[in-house]
Design a protein around this motif. Structure first.
Motif, PDB file in Angstrom:
ATOM      1  N   GLY A  26      13.124  -1.824   8.404  1.00  0.00           N
ATOM      2  CA  GLY A  26      12.878  -1.746   6.973  1.00  0.00           C
ATOM      3  C   GLY A  26      11.646  -2.545   6.578  1.00  0.00           C
ATOM      4  N   GLY A  27      11.241  -2.421   5.335  1.00  0.00           N
ATOM      5  CA  GLY A  27      10.070  -3.143   4.842  1.00  0.00           C
ATOM      6  C   GLY A  27       9.661  -2.603   3.489  1.00  0.00           C
ATOM      7  N   TYR A  28       8.377  -2.740   3.192  1.00  0.00           N
ATOM      8  CA  TYR A  28       7.897  -2.234   1.911  1.00  0.00           C
ATOM      9  C   TYR A  28       6.478  -1.705   2.075  1.00  0.00           C
ATOM     10  CZ  TYR A  28       5.000  -6.416   1.450  1.00  0.00           C
ATOM     11  OH  TYR A  28       4.061  -7.393   1.644  1.00  0.00           O
ATOM     12  N   SER A  29       6.054  -0.891   1.105  1.00  0.00           N
ATOM     13  CA  SER A  29       4.700  -0.342   1.079  1.00  0.00           C
ATOM     14  C   SER A  29       4.053  -0.697  -0.244  1.00  0.00           C
ATOM     15  CB  SER A  29       4.738   1.178   1.265  1.00  0.00           C
ATOM     16  OG  SER A  29       3.441   1.710   1.203  1.00  0.00           O
ATOM     17  N   THR A  34      -1.097   1.753  -8.449  1.00  0.00           N
ATOM     18  CA  THR A  34      -0.254   1.200  -9.514  1.00  0.00           C
ATOM     19  C   THR A  34      -0.013  -0.298  -9.350  1.00  0.00           C
ATOM     20  OG1 THR A  34       1.732   1.780  -8.246  1.00  0.00           O
ATOM     21  CG2 THR A  34       0.924   3.402  -9.841  1.00  0.00           C
ATOM     22  N   ASN A  35      -0.633  -0.887  -8.310  1.00  0.00           N
ATOM     23  CA  ASN A  35      -0.451  -2.311  -8.031  1.00  0.00           C
ATOM     24  C   ASN A  35       1.037  -2.670  -7.959  1.00  0.00           C
ATOM     25  OD1 ASN A  35      -1.284  -4.939  -7.481  1.00  0.00           O
ATOM     26  ND2 ASN A  35      -1.255  -5.528  -9.645  1.00  0.00           N
ATOM     27  N   SER A  36       1.797  -1.857  -7.185  1.00  0.00           N
ATOM     28  CA  SER A  36       3.241  -2.051  -7.091  1.00  0.00           C
ATOM     29  C   SER A  36       3.675  -1.869  -5.643  1.00  0.00           C
ATOM     30  CB  SER A  36       3.980  -1.053  -7.992  1.00  0.00           C
ATOM     31  OG  SER A  36       3.701   0.277  -7.589  1.00  0.00           O
ATOM     32  N   THR A  37       4.917  -2.232  -5.354  1.00  0.00           N
ATOM     33  CA  THR A  37       5.476  -2.072  -4.010  1.00  0.00           C
ATOM     34  C   THR A  37       6.761  -1.259  -4.076  1.00  0.00           C
ATOM     35  OG1 THR A  37       6.736  -4.135  -4.191  1.00  0.00           O
ATOM     36  CG2 THR A  37       4.505  -4.271  -3.224  1.00  0.00           C
ATOM     37  N   LYS A  38       7.114  -0.652  -2.936  1.00  0.00           N
ATOM     38  CA  LYS A  38       8.351   0.099  -2.824  1.00  0.00           C
ATOM     39  C   LYS A  38       9.048  -0.314  -1.549  1.00  0.00           C
ATOM     40  CE  LYS A  38      10.205   4.806  -2.429  1.00  0.00           C
ATOM     41  NZ  LYS A  38       9.867   6.252  -2.378  1.00  0.00           N
ATOM     42  N   ASP A  39      10.323  -0.617  -1.639  1.00  0.00           N
ATOM     43  CA  ASP A  39      11.108  -1.035  -0.481  1.00  0.00           C
ATOM     44  C   ASP A  39      11.642   0.178   0.277  1.00  0.00           C
ATOM     45  OD1 ASP A  39      10.818  -3.768  -0.973  1.00  0.00           O
ATOM     46  OD2 ASP A  39      12.446  -3.736  -2.439  1.00  0.00           O
ATOM     47  N   TYR A  40      11.714   0.047   1.624  1.00  0.00           N
ATOM     48  CA  TYR A  40      12.237   1.101   2.482  1.00  0.00           C
ATOM     49  C   TYR A  40      13.283   0.508   3.407  1.00  0.00           C
ATOM     50  CZ  TYR A  40       8.200   3.877   1.040  1.00  0.00           C
ATOM     51  OH  TYR A  40       7.253   4.555   0.308  1.00  0.00           O
ATOM     52  N   ALA A  41      14.420   1.211   3.553  1.00  0.00           N
ATOM     53  CA  ALA A  41      15.472   0.763   4.458  1.00  0.00           C
ATOM     54  C   ALA A  41      15.157   1.213   5.884  1.00  0.00           C
ATOM     55  CB  ALA A  41      16.819   1.330   4.016  1.00  0.00           C
ATOM     56  N   GLY A  42      15.652   0.463   6.858  1.00  0.00           N
ATOM     57  CA  GLY A  42      15.508   0.867   8.249  1.00  0.00           C
ATOM     58  C   GLY A  42      16.367   2.084   8.548  1.00  0.00           C
TER      59      GLY A  42
END
Length: 281
Positions: A26-29, A34-42
């Motif tokens: 998992g991690g984030y991008s 938009t100067n934002s992040t999105k989390d991703y699950a493994g």
């Protein structure tokens, strides 16, 4: 695991089974727009891929064959995690990409026409689910529903004498993509592929002259000859090999011999020289 089994003097069966396990953490991008992040699950993926093939040889000159195979193809790391800040080549990372799975069918014949000529015809059909596709509008790699490719390939080999051989290979291929339930023609696939060449082998020397034609790969209303186009092209390439000793070979190659200029999404490489040294242990 694979096995070859002789069903009879004329029939053979080839079977195989492959197990893949693919895991990504998992991690984030970060989205620069938009100067934002999105989390991703493994996620974990496990796939069993069988294959089976049959060949029938009624005589020493003719072989009929058919095969089915399933394959599993995880996305390349750069398609999931690469992000570029350059406006010309900005590609948004997509850690949510899923692996591709494909089912491939083949049916064909190979036949020796005489002592010097051999021909072959193969029909193939490939269906890929979760096909990874590049979307130029928002510059991101993403999965689509599925992609279908089918084609027919003709092959002819001719032995001129003990030193000289020639070959001719032509394939006609078409494809369609299904995106959000809508089927559309895949213009990234060239309809026509042609390979022809001549090869000379004598003692320690081997020389090859190869010609390649690839038809254009773009929508009918696209303009060729500019950035982003996929032009048709015809290239000549050559290579010279010298076997220094049993396990050591030196090769000098020249790709795009006549320095043709064309576009394949971007300007393709011109005349290119290469030097290879191969050693087999």
């Amino acid at each position: 695991v694979q096995d070859e089994y002789a069903l009879s003097a004329d029939w053979k069966m080839y079977t195989g089974l492959r197990l893949d396990h693919y895991s990504k953490g998992g991690g984030y991008s970060y989205f620069s727009s938009t100067n934002s992040t999105k989390d991703y699950a493994g996620k974990d993926f496990t796939e069993v891929s069988p294959k089976i093939a049959f060949s029938y040889c009624p005589n020493a000159q003719t072989t009929y064959f058919t095969s089915y195979g399933h394959s599993f193809n995880p996305p390349a790391l750069y398609k999931m995690y690469r992000t570029s800040s350059s406006s010309m080549s900005a590609v948004q990372a997509n850690p949510d990409l899923r692996p591709e799975t494909s089912d491939t069918f083949e049916l064909g014949i190979k036949r020796s026409l005489d002592e010097k000529n051999t021909m072959g015809i193969t029909y193939y059909d490939v269906t890929t689910k979760d096909k990874i596709n590049y979307f130029s509008t928002n510059k991101i790699y993403d999965n689509i529903d599925q992609a279908k490719r089918r084609g027919i390939e003709f092959e002819l080999q001719h032995t001129i004498d003990s030193d000289w051989k020639s070959y001719l290979n032509y394939a006609h291929e078409t494809g369609k993509n299904t995106i959000l339930g809508q089927e559309q023609t895949n213009y990234d696939i060239p309809k026509h592929l042609l390979h022809a060449g001549i090869e000379y082998t004598h003692k320690k020397w081997n020389w090859l002259l190869d010609a390649q034609y690839v038809s254009q790969r773009q929508t009918p209303d696209a303009v060729t000859g500019e950035y982003g186009s996929e032009d048709a092209f015809f290239l000549m390439s050559t290579s010279l090999n010298y076997k220094i000793e049993k396990d050591l070979t030196l090769q000098l190659g020249v790709q795009n011999l006549f320095d043709k200029h064309f576009f394949a999404a971007e300007a393709a490489a011109g005349r290119t020289y290469s030097l290879h040294i191969d050693y087999h242990f």
